[in-house]
Design a protein around this motif. Structure first.
Motif, PDB file in Angstrom:
ATOM      1  N   ASP A  13      -3.009  -8.012   5.691  1.00 17.24           N
ATOM      2  CA  ASP A  13      -2.213  -9.157   5.254  1.00 17.24           C
ATOM      3  C   ASP A  13      -2.054  -9.060   3.736  1.00 17.24           C
ATOM      4  N   ALA A  14      -1.392 -10.037   3.153  1.00 15.12           N
ATOM      5  CA  ALA A  14      -1.066  -9.989   1.726  1.00 15.12           C
ATOM      6  C   ALA A  14      -2.304  -9.834   0.841  1.00 15.12           C
ATOM      7  N   ALA A  15      -3.423 -10.391   1.254  1.00 16.58           N
ATOM      8  CA  ALA A  15      -4.642 -10.288   0.447  1.00 16.58           C
ATOM      9  C   ALA A  15      -5.165  -8.857   0.354  1.00 16.58           C
ATOM     10  N   VAL A  17      -3.288  -6.136  -0.160  1.00 15.74           N
ATOM     11  CA  VAL A  17      -2.383  -5.259  -0.921  1.00 15.74           C
ATOM     12  C   VAL A  17      -3.103  -4.479  -2.022  1.00 15.74           C
ATOM     13  N   PRO A  18      -3.880  -5.104  -2.909  1.00 18.01           N
ATOM     14  CA  PRO A  18      -4.525  -4.318  -3.973  1.00 18.01           C
ATOM     15  C   PRO A  18      -5.434  -3.207  -3.440  1.00 18.01           C
ATOM     16  N   ALA A  19      -6.191  -3.478  -2.389  1.00 15.63           N
ATOM     17  CA  ALA A  19      -7.093  -2.473  -1.824  1.00 15.63           C
ATOM     18  C   ALA A  19      -6.307  -1.326  -1.191  1.00 15.63           C
ATOM     19  N   ILE A  20      -5.183  -1.639  -0.552  1.00 18.89           N
ATOM     20  CA  ILE A  20      -4.352  -0.590   0.055  1.00 18.89           C
ATOM     21  C   ILE A  20      -3.781   0.314  -1.028  1.00 18.89           C
ATOM     22  N   VAL A  21      -3.244  -0.279  -2.079  1.00 16.35           N
ATOM     23  CA  VAL A  21      -2.682   0.516  -3.185  1.00 16.35           C
ATOM     24  C   VAL A  21      -3.761   1.430  -3.764  1.00 16.35           C
ATOM     25  N   ALA A  22      -4.942   0.898  -4.008  1.00 16.68           N
ATOM     26  CA  ALA A  22      -6.032   1.698  -4.581  1.00 16.68           C
ATOM     27  C   ALA A  22      -6.415   2.852  -3.654  1.00 16.68           C
ATOM     28  N   LEU A  23      -6.489   2.583  -2.347  1.00 17.96           N
ATOM     29  CA  LEU A  23      -6.839   3.630  -1.392  1.00 17.96           C
ATOM     30  C   LEU A  23      -5.769   4.726  -1.368  1.00 17.96           C
ATOM     31  N   ALA A  51       2.064  -2.233  -5.619  1.00 21.88           N
ATOM     32  CA  ALA A  51       1.858  -3.496  -4.903  1.00 21.88           C
ATOM     33  C   ALA A  51       3.159  -4.049  -4.338  1.00 21.88           C
ATOM     34  N   ALA A  52       4.255  -3.926  -5.074  1.00 24.82           N
ATOM     35  CA  ALA A  52       5.535  -4.453  -4.584  1.00 24.82           C
ATOM     36  C   ALA A  52       5.987  -3.711  -3.326  1.00 24.82           C
ATOM     37  N   ASP A  53       5.814  -2.382  -3.309  1.00 25.08           N
ATOM     38  CA  ASP A  53       6.208  -1.584  -2.143  1.00 25.08           C
ATOM     39  C   ASP A  53       5.350  -1.933  -0.926  1.00 25.08           C
ATOM     40  N   VAL A  54       4.045  -2.053  -1.132  1.00 29.85           N
ATOM     41  CA  VAL A  54       3.144  -2.383  -0.017  1.00 29.85           C
ATOM     42  C   VAL A  54       3.446  -3.787   0.503  1.00 29.85           C
ATOM     43  N   ALA A  55       3.659  -4.751  -0.387  1.00 29.37           N
ATOM     44  CA  ALA A  55       3.989  -6.114   0.042  1.00 29.37           C
ATOM     45  C   ALA A  55       5.312  -6.138   0.802  1.00 29.37           C
ATOM     46  N   ALA A  56       6.291  -5.377   0.341  1.00 30.00           N
ATOM     47  CA  ALA A  56       7.580  -5.319   1.043  1.00 30.00           C
ATOM     48  C   ALA A  56       7.412  -4.714   2.435  1.00 30.00           C
ATOM     49  N   THR A  57       6.572  -3.704   2.546  1.00 31.01           N
ATOM     50  CA  THR A  57       6.299  -3.076   3.844  1.00 31.01           C
ATOM     51  C   THR A  57       5.694  -4.098   4.802  1.00 31.01           C
ATOM     52  N   LEU A  58       4.757  -4.888   4.293  1.00 33.37           N
ATOM     53  CA  LEU A  58       4.126  -5.914   5.132  1.00 33.37           C
ATOM     54  C   LEU A  58       5.110  -7.018   5.521  1.00 33.37           C
ATOM     55  N   GLY A  59       6.119  -7.254   4.690  1.00 39.77           N
ATOM     56  CA  GLY A  59       7.054  -8.347   4.929  1.00 39.77           C
ATOM     57  C   GLY A  59       8.209  -8.018   5.861  1.00 39.77           C
ATOM     58  N   LEU A  64       3.913  -2.981   9.974  1.00 37.79           N
ATOM     59  CA  LEU A  64       2.554  -3.413   9.662  1.00 37.79           C
ATOM     60  C   LEU A  64       1.802  -2.285   9.001  1.00 37.79           C
ATOM     61  N   ILE A  65       0.703  -2.630   8.383  1.00 39.30           N
ATOM     62  CA  ILE A  65      -0.226  -1.644   7.852  1.00 39.30           C
ATOM     63  C   ILE A  65      -1.539  -1.837   8.592  1.00 39.30           C
ATOM     64  N   LEU A  66      -1.952  -0.764   9.242  1.00 43.20           N
ATOM     65  CA  LEU A  66      -3.188  -0.755  10.009  1.00 43.20           C
ATOM     66  C   LEU A  66      -4.329  -0.334   9.085  1.00 43.20           C
ATOM     67  N   LEU A  67      -5.424  -1.086   9.115  1.00 46.39           N
ATOM     68  CA  LEU A  67      -6.589  -0.788   8.297  1.00 46.39           C
ATOM     69  C   LEU A  67      -7.749  -0.361   9.180  1.00 46.39           C
ATOM     70  N   ALA A  68      -8.534   0.605   8.689  1.00 44.48           N
ATOM     71  CA  ALA A  68      -9.779   1.009   9.341  1.00 44.48           C
ATOM     72  C   ALA A  68     -10.901   0.709   8.354  1.00 44.48           C
TER      73      ALA A  68
END
Length: 179
Positions: A13-15, A17-23, A51-59, A64-68
């Motif tokens: 979810d939106a919260a 985004v920063p961790a996804i970008v860093a990964l 962050a803008a690209d990841v947020a747009a992807t989620l929107g 979706l972005i799947l997290l493990a």
């Protein structure tokens, strides 16, 4: 020897985004990316995403972005989206310290399962930089086939990185998913 617990999967979810970008940045760029085998540091400089690209992807709808995760720590992520004719798999990142552990295979299988069950996709598409022969071979071992269909690299758009060579392009890989 102790068994390593299986990762826990969830949709970002939106919260997140920063961790996804860093990964993603750690897996593909700079010195941290060189610790793993998926680095693009010899082909591209600059950012892999922001962050803008990841947020747009989620929107986007049907995206979706799947997290493990394991013990609350983000270990891997990938983008999964429904296309008109198939699912799409992209922006795949595994923590460089976890690469080679089998986690990538597990995440890819979960993304395929999710596309099949959520959207009834019968195939998965992805694009890989053609010069990444070892990465293409990894996907081929997991049932993906090269199509010989190419898309140009977006030269001049630094959102995708700064190319270090002038012959980059993406090849479409496709896998049929079981019913």
């Amino acid at each position: 020897m102790t068994d390593v617990p299986a990762p826990v999967f969830r949709v970002a979810d939106a919260a997140d985004v920063p961790a996804i970008v860093a990964l993603v940045e750690s897996a593909y760029r700079g010195d941290s990316g060189r610790r793993g085998w998926t680095t693009e540091s010899d082909l591209l400089d600059g950012q892999r995403t922001d962050a803008a690209d990841v947020a747009a992807t989620l929107g986007r709808p049907d995206s979706l972005i799947l997290l493990a995760e394991q013990g609350g720590k983000l270990l891997a992520s990938c983008h999964v989206e429904r296309l008109p004719e198939a699912g799409y798999f992209g922006m795949f990142a595994v923590d460089p310290s976890q690469q080679g552990s089998g986690l990538g295979k597990t995440v890819l299988a979960e993304a395929e399962r999710l596309a099949r069950e959520r959207w009834q996709c019968r195939a998965m598409h992805m694009t890989v930089i053609e010069q990444r022969a070892e990465l293409i071979a990894w996907y081929e071992r997991r049932g993906y086939r090269r199509t010989g269909q190419y898309k140009p690299f977006p030269y001049g758009d630094e959102r995708f990185g700064i190319p270090l060579r002038d012959d980059l392009r993406f090849e479409l890989l496709v896998k049929e998913l079981p019913a």
